[in-house]
Write an enzyme that holds these catalytic residues in place. Structure first.
Site, PDB file in Angstrom:
ATOM      1  N   HIS A 259       0.864  -1.041   0.066  1.00 35.85           N
ATOM      2  CA  HIS A 259      -0.062   0.051   0.017  1.00 35.85           C
ATOM      3  C   HIS A 259       0.914   1.268   0.017  1.00 35.85           C
ATOM      4  O   HIS A 259       0.501   2.451  -0.492  1.00 35.85           O
ATOM      5  CB  HIS A 259      -1.135  -0.157   1.088  1.00 35.85           C
ATOM      6  CG  HIS A 259      -0.458   0.323   2.500  1.00 35.85           C
ATOM      7  ND1 HIS A 259       0.129  -0.841   3.267  1.00 35.85           N
ATOM      8  CD2 HIS A 259      -0.315   1.353   3.161  1.00 35.85           C
ATOM      9  CE1 HIS A 259       0.737  -0.217   4.427  1.00 35.85           C
ATOM     10  NE2 HIS A 259       0.573   0.964   4.537  1.00 35.85           N
ATOM     11  N   ASP A 260       1.992   1.271   0.532  1.00 33.66           N
ATOM     12  CA  ASP A 260       2.737   2.471   0.711  1.00 33.66           C
ATOM     13  C   ASP A 260       3.895   2.349  -0.170  1.00 33.66           C
ATOM     14  O   ASP A 260       5.146   3.066   0.150  1.00 33.66           O
ATOM     15  CB  ASP A 260       3.456   2.661   2.270  1.00 33.66           C
ATOM     16  CG  ASP A 260       2.272   3.465   3.069  1.00 33.66           C
ATOM     17  OD1 ASP A 260       1.511   4.035   2.702  1.00 33.66           O
ATOM     18  OD2 ASP A 260       2.473   3.198   4.223  1.00 33.66           O
ATOM     19  N   LYS A 263       6.126   5.469  -1.453  1.00 37.75           N
ATOM     20  CA  LYS A 263       7.019   5.996  -0.696  1.00 37.75           C
ATOM     21  C   LYS A 263       8.404   6.031  -1.130  1.00 37.75           C
ATOM     22  O   LYS A 263       9.313   6.799  -0.806  1.00 37.75           O
ATOM     23  CB  LYS A 263       7.016   5.733   0.892  1.00 37.75           C
ATOM     24  CG  LYS A 263       5.543   6.222   1.479  1.00 37.75           C
ATOM     25  CD  LYS A 263       5.838   5.778   3.015  1.00 37.75           C
ATOM     26  CE  LYS A 263       4.573   6.194   3.692  1.00 37.75           C
ATOM     27  NZ  LYS A 263       4.499   5.477   5.212  1.00 37.75           N
ATOM     28  N   HIS A 288       2.482   9.834  -2.336  1.00 41.44           N
ATOM     29  CA  HIS A 288       2.939   8.384  -2.329  1.00 41.44           C
ATOM     30  C   HIS A 288       1.898   7.299  -2.754  1.00 41.44           C
ATOM     31  O   HIS A 288       1.862   6.612  -3.215  1.00 41.44           O
ATOM     32  CB  HIS A 288       3.341   7.982  -1.024  1.00 41.44           C
ATOM     33  CG  HIS A 288       2.362   7.714   0.115  1.00 41.44           C
ATOM     34  ND1 HIS A 288       1.896   8.640   0.714  1.00 41.44           N
ATOM     35  CD2 HIS A 288       1.688   6.635   0.594  1.00 41.44           C
ATOM     36  CE1 HIS A 288       0.794   8.136   1.914  1.00 41.44           C
ATOM     37  NE2 HIS A 288       0.922   7.106   1.559  1.00 41.44           N
ATOM     38  N   HIS A 314      -5.820   4.273  -0.174  1.00 42.85           N
ATOM     39  CA  HIS A 314      -5.749   4.121   1.402  1.00 42.85           C
ATOM     40  C   HIS A 314      -5.849   5.137   1.968  1.00 42.85           C
ATOM     41  O   HIS A 314      -5.938   5.198   3.405  1.00 42.85           O
ATOM     42  CB  HIS A 314      -4.742   3.116   1.519  1.00 42.85           C
ATOM     43  CG  HIS A 314      -3.544   3.700   1.625  1.00 42.85           C
ATOM     44  ND1 HIS A 314      -2.700   3.694   0.533  1.00 42.85           N
ATOM     45  CD2 HIS A 314      -2.586   4.029   2.505  1.00 42.85           C
ATOM     46  CE1 HIS A 314      -1.400   4.368   0.656  1.00 42.85           C
ATOM     47  NE2 HIS A 314      -1.289   4.437   1.873  1.00 42.85           N
ATOM     48  N   HIS A 315      -5.707   6.532   1.638  1.00 42.13           N
ATOM     49  CA  HIS A 315      -5.834   7.601   2.419  1.00 42.13           C
ATOM     50  C   HIS A 315      -7.105   8.431   2.162  1.00 42.13           C
ATOM     51  O   HIS A 315      -7.154   9.844   2.555  1.00 42.13           O
ATOM     52  CB  HIS A 315      -4.586   8.568   2.337  1.00 42.13           C
ATOM     53  CG  HIS A 315      -3.691   7.913   2.955  1.00 42.13           C
ATOM     54  ND1 HIS A 315      -3.362   7.715   4.416  1.00 42.13           N
ATOM     55  CD2 HIS A 315      -2.350   7.423   2.477  1.00 42.13           C
ATOM     56  CE1 HIS A 315      -2.318   7.268   4.912  1.00 42.13           C
ATOM     57  NE2 HIS A 315      -1.539   7.107   3.576  1.00 42.13           N
ATOM     58  N   ASP A 362      -4.359   0.103   8.170  1.00 38.43           N
ATOM     59  CA  ASP A 362      -3.064   0.845   8.261  1.00 38.43           C
ATOM     60  C   ASP A 362      -3.061   1.758   9.311  1.00 38.43           C
ATOM     61  O   ASP A 362      -1.993   1.970  10.186  1.00 38.43           O
ATOM     62  CB  ASP A 362      -3.107   1.692   6.891  1.00 38.43           C
ATOM     63  CG  ASP A 362      -1.631   2.620   6.684  1.00 38.43           C
ATOM     64  OD1 ASP A 362      -0.648   2.052   7.354  1.00 38.43           O
ATOM     65  OD2 ASP A 362      -1.880   3.651   6.184  1.00 38.43           O
TER      66      ASP A 362
HETATM   67  P1  C2E Z   1       1.844   6.268   8.525  1.00 35.53           P
HETATM   68  O1  C2E Z   1       2.828   6.622   9.706  1.00 35.53           O
HETATM   69  O2  C2E Z   1       2.082   4.873   8.400  1.00 35.53           O
HETATM   70  O3  C2E Z   1       0.618   6.731   8.934  1.00 35.53           O
HETATM   71  C1  C2E Z   1      -0.551   6.313   8.389  1.00 35.53           C
HETATM   72  C2  C2E Z   1      -1.665   6.934   8.745  1.00 35.53           C
HETATM   73  O4  C2E Z   1      -2.003   6.582  10.030  1.00 35.53           O
HETATM   74  C3  C2E Z   1      -1.673   8.341   8.798  1.00 35.53           C
HETATM   75  O5  C2E Z   1      -1.871   9.119   7.440  1.00 35.53           O
HETATM   76  C4  C2E Z   1      -2.509   8.957   9.616  1.00 35.53           C
HETATM   77  O6  C2E Z   1      -3.909   8.683   9.104  1.00 35.53           O
HETATM   78  C5  C2E Z   1      -2.559   7.735  10.769  1.00 35.53           C
HETATM   79  N1  C2E Z   1      -1.884   8.409  11.914  1.00 35.53           N
HETATM   80  C6  C2E Z   1      -0.463   7.869  12.120  1.00 35.53           C
HETATM   81  N2  C2E Z   1      -0.079   8.468  13.396  1.00 35.53           N
HETATM   82  C7  C2E Z   1      -1.069   9.244  13.690  1.00 35.53           C
HETATM   83  C8  C2E Z   1      -1.342  10.140  15.093  1.00 35.53           C
HETATM   84  O7  C2E Z   1      -0.260  10.175  15.637  1.00 35.53           O
HETATM   85  N3  C2E Z   1      -2.421  10.651  15.116  1.00 35.53           N
HETATM   86  C9  C2E Z   1      -3.489  10.511  14.088  1.00 35.53           C
HETATM   87  N4  C2E Z   1      -4.548  10.975  14.362  1.00 35.53           N
HETATM   88  N5  C2E Z   1      -3.264   9.731  13.095  1.00 35.53           N
HETATM   89  C10 C2E Z   1      -1.849   9.083  12.816  1.00 35.53           C
HETATM   90  P2  C2E Z   1      -1.290  10.545   7.039  1.00 35.53           P
HETATM   91  O8  C2E Z   1      -1.580  11.166   7.944  1.00 35.53           O
HETATM   92  O9  C2E Z   1      -2.033  10.747   5.662  1.00 35.53           O
HETATM   93  O10 C2E Z   1       0.157  10.276   6.802  1.00 35.53           O
HETATM   94  C11 C2E Z   1       0.741   9.426   5.773  1.00 35.53           C
HETATM   95  C12 C2E Z   1       2.336   9.012   5.964  1.00 35.53           C
HETATM   96  O11 C2E Z   1       2.960  10.570   5.869  1.00 35.53           O
HETATM   97  C13 C2E Z   1       2.268   8.544   7.441  1.00 35.53           C
HETATM   98  O12 C2E Z   1       2.518   7.023   7.321  1.00 35.53           O
HETATM   99  C14 C2E Z   1       4.004   8.896   7.398  1.00 35.53           C
HETATM  100  O13 C2E Z   1       4.734   8.017   6.511  1.00 35.53           O
HETATM  101  C15 C2E Z   1       3.984  10.288   7.092  1.00 35.53           C
HETATM  102  N6  C2E Z   1       3.604  11.167   8.101  1.00 35.53           N
HETATM  103  C16 C2E Z   1       2.441  11.825   8.296  1.00 35.53           C
HETATM  104  N7  C2E Z   1       2.706  12.847   9.228  1.00 35.53           N
HETATM  105  C17 C2E Z   1       4.124  12.769   9.461  1.00 35.53           C
HETATM  106  C18 C2E Z   1       4.734  13.521  10.550  1.00 35.53           C
HETATM  107  O14 C2E Z   1       4.365  14.428  11.089  1.00 35.53           O
HETATM  108  N8  C2E Z   1       6.155  13.377  10.421  1.00 35.53           N
HETATM  109  C19 C2E Z   1       6.763  12.409   9.573  1.00 35.53           C
HETATM  110  N9  C2E Z   1       8.003  12.117   9.609  1.00 35.53           N
HETATM  111  N10 C2E Z   1       6.042  11.722   8.870  1.00 35.53           N
HETATM  112  C20 C2E Z   1       4.465  11.852   8.814  1.00 35.53           C
HETATM  113  C1  SIN Z   2       2.397   2.480   6.869  1.00 39.39           C
HETATM  114  O1  SIN Z   2       1.915   1.439   6.887  1.00 39.39           O
HETATM  115  O2  SIN Z   2       1.760   3.432   6.501  1.00 39.39           O
HETATM  116  C2  SIN Z   2       3.635   2.753   7.230  1.00 39.39           C
HETATM  117  C3  SIN Z   2       4.432   1.803   7.575  1.00 39.39           C
HETATM  118  C4  SIN Z   2       5.284   2.241   8.996  1.00 39.39           C
HETATM  119  O3  SIN Z   2       5.312   3.395   9.134  1.00 39.39           O
HETATM  120  O4  SIN Z   2       5.753   1.626   9.909  1.00 39.39           O
HETATM  121 FE    FE Z   3       0.793   3.400   5.447  1.00 45.46          FE
HETATM  122 FE    FE Z   4       0.004   5.525   3.150  1.00 45.51          FE
END
Ligand code: C2E
Ligand code: SIN
Ligand code: FE
Ligand code: FE
Ligand code: SIN
Length: 419
Positions: A259-260, A263, A288, A314-315, A362
């Site tokens: 799914h990712d 990236k 991504h 997926h988003h 996810d």
């Molecule tokens: P990811 O880390 O796998 O997160 C996937 C989704 O999980 C996020 O999509 C968000 O909907 C949810 N999520 C993850 N952590 C949190 C959280 O602490 N609070 C809430 N409410 N939801 C959370 P999203 O936001 O579209 O982000 C997509 C990807 O972008 C993330 O995948 C990550 O790789 C990156 N990302 C998003 N925000 C940040 C950030 O603040 N810092 C960094 N370094 N990466 C980020």
């Molecule tokens: C994801 O599943 O969106 C990212 C995987 C990870 O941050 O560990």
């Molecule tokens: Fe993801």
């Molecule tokens: Fe994603």
């Protein structure tokens, strides 16, 4: 009724062309078996695929049993596995690579290395007699599985018309063997291609993992396992047949793992940023989704199709606040725009089901895990967050399914702990 030699040749050429126009493994194997049985005038048959040290019955067909069922009803899909050993007929063929042409399963000589196992006959009431067993090999001569053609139906001609004949179970001759080999080599080709696709996918997953160290094996496995478990429950509610559910689960597992994968197209500065992303960085991060989808856009198989759908959707959010919205994968341009020229997000059932499912899997996993930019949440907090997000971020029906079985989902994801 048998075809004459020319007709057969034409049919075979036509059939080979057909194989090149479709790529779905199950359908193709089903079709090859059907064609092989029709050419050899055989009542039954199976294809067994080698997985490790087992043979897995993937396709089983029986005409005479099928006729006893009410019209329209299908035989229950039988999938079972046997450990490969030289004492069984298919095991012997899989180990030695020999073709076995057995006249009567119940009259195999005592000093033969293999025996017929009557268990399935006893269970089903079927009487197996002649069995032609052909090993399926790749071009390095490794065994991929076996094809069995069962009960040669022979016709006794009483008058001149074909309708005068009646059928009895005889044995396969050397001409049958020759024909069966042709179909076995078609089946082998299909299996090899499927293996290559699988290897390619696994390589892509590894590549994504290298690029983004938090895309670890355990994480990718958790999202995939959660996704197929959610799908299975959802599909059960929709009266989708067990066979179709099984089939879709296989493809969904691979698609969810990727799914990712988009990236790989995001700069390290953003991907590995230890803190919160700026709005500009977050905009780039959002790409991504369609970057991933574009990797599969030359759709050749059901897998490409589903992997595209999952990466792209997926988003998206149920209430229409997600991303990337309606985008044309060919041009990368918006397909449907709002007042400001931005793509309109999808909402509700406009979001394909596999996108809705992976979105939930996810986020459950992202919240439950530590990230460079956040710590792991407690399971209570995750539960409450998902509940709040029903009808907002997530399909409410999927949330219902997920929360009803929350402990179960928690336990399956604990099968893949982070190292
Ligand atoms: P990811 O880390 O796998 O997160 C996937 C989704 O999980 C996020 O999509 C968000 O909907 C949810 N999520 C993850 N952590 C949190 C959280 O602490 N609070 C809430 N409410 N939801 C959370 P999203 O936001 O579209 O982000 C997509 C990807 O972008 C993330 O995948 C990550 O790789 C990156 N990302 C998003 N925000 C940040 C950030 O603040 N810092 C960094 N370094 N990466 C980020
Ligand atoms: C994801 O599943 O969106 C990212 C995987 C990870 O941050 O560990
Ligand atoms: Fe993801
Ligand atoms: Fe994603
Ligand atoms: C963002 O940085 O805007 C997304 C918040 C998150 O997913 O942690």
């Amino acid at each position: 009724m048998k075809l004459d030699n020319n007709q057969q040749l034409e049919e075979i050429i036509h059939f080979s062309e057909e194989l090149n126009t479709t790529q779905d493994l199950d359908l193709l194997l089903e079709k090859i078996l059907l064609e092989a049985r029709s050419f050899l005038n055989a009542d039954a048959g199976s294809i067994q695929i080698k997985e490790g040290d087992e043979l897995v019955f993937s396709h089983v067909q029986t005409d005479s049993m099928q006729r006893k069922l009410p019209p329209g009803q299908k035989l229950i899909y039988t999938t079972f596995r046997t450990r490969i050993n030289k004492n069984s007929i298919s095991g012997y063929a899989a180990i030695t690579g020999e073709i076995l042409n057995i006249m009567d399963a119940y009259k195999i000589s005592g000093d033969s290395p293999y025996k017929f196992d009557p268990t399935n006959d006893k269970k089903s009431g079927y009487v197996t007699k002649s069995i032609l067993t052909i090993p399926l090999k790749n071009n390095r001569n490794e065994i991929l599985g076996v094809m069995q053609i069962i009960n040669s139906l022979r016709t006794v001609e009483e008058g001149k018309g074909i309708d005068d004949g009646f059928e009895y179970v005889g044995s396969f001759d050397s001409r049958d063997e020759h024909l069966a080999l042709h179909f076995a080599s078609a089946a082998s080709m299909i299996l090899q291609r499927a293996q290559m696709t699988r290897d390619l996918i696994l390589r892509m997953i590894n590549m994504a993992e290298l690029r983004d160290p938090k895309e670890t094996g355990p994480h990718v496995n958790r999202v995939a396992t959660l996704a197929i478990e959610i799908y299975e429950r959802w599909a059960g509610r929709k009266n989708i047949s067990p066979k179709e559910i099984d089939h879709n689960k296989d493809i969904l597992r691979m698609s969810a793992m990727l799914h990712d994968v988009g990236k790989v197209g995001i700069s390290d500065l953003i991907l590995k940023k230890p803190g919160k992303l700026s709005p500009e960085e977050y905009e780039i991060m959002k790409s991504h989704t369609y970057i991933g989808a574009q990797l599969f856009k030359n759709k050749h198989s059901e897998f490409d199709e589903m992997a595209t759908v999952v990466a792209l959707n997926h988003h998206e959010n149920w209430d229409g606040t997600g991303y990337p919205g309606y985008i044309n994968l060919g041009t990368g341009l918006p397909e449907k725009t709002d007042g400001k020229g931005k793509p309109v997000p999808k909402k509700g059932e406009e979001i394909p089901i596999y996108g809705r499912i992976v979105a939930l899997a996810d986020v459950y996993d992202a919240l439950s895990s530590r990230r460079v930019y956040k710590s792991a949440w407690t399971q209570d907090d995750v539960f409450n967050e998902i509940k709040i997000l029903a009808g907002r971020k997530f399909d409410p029906e999927l949330v219902e399914i997920f929360l009803e079985n929350f402990d179960y989902f928690k336990s399956i994801s604990s099968r893949y702990p982070d190292e």
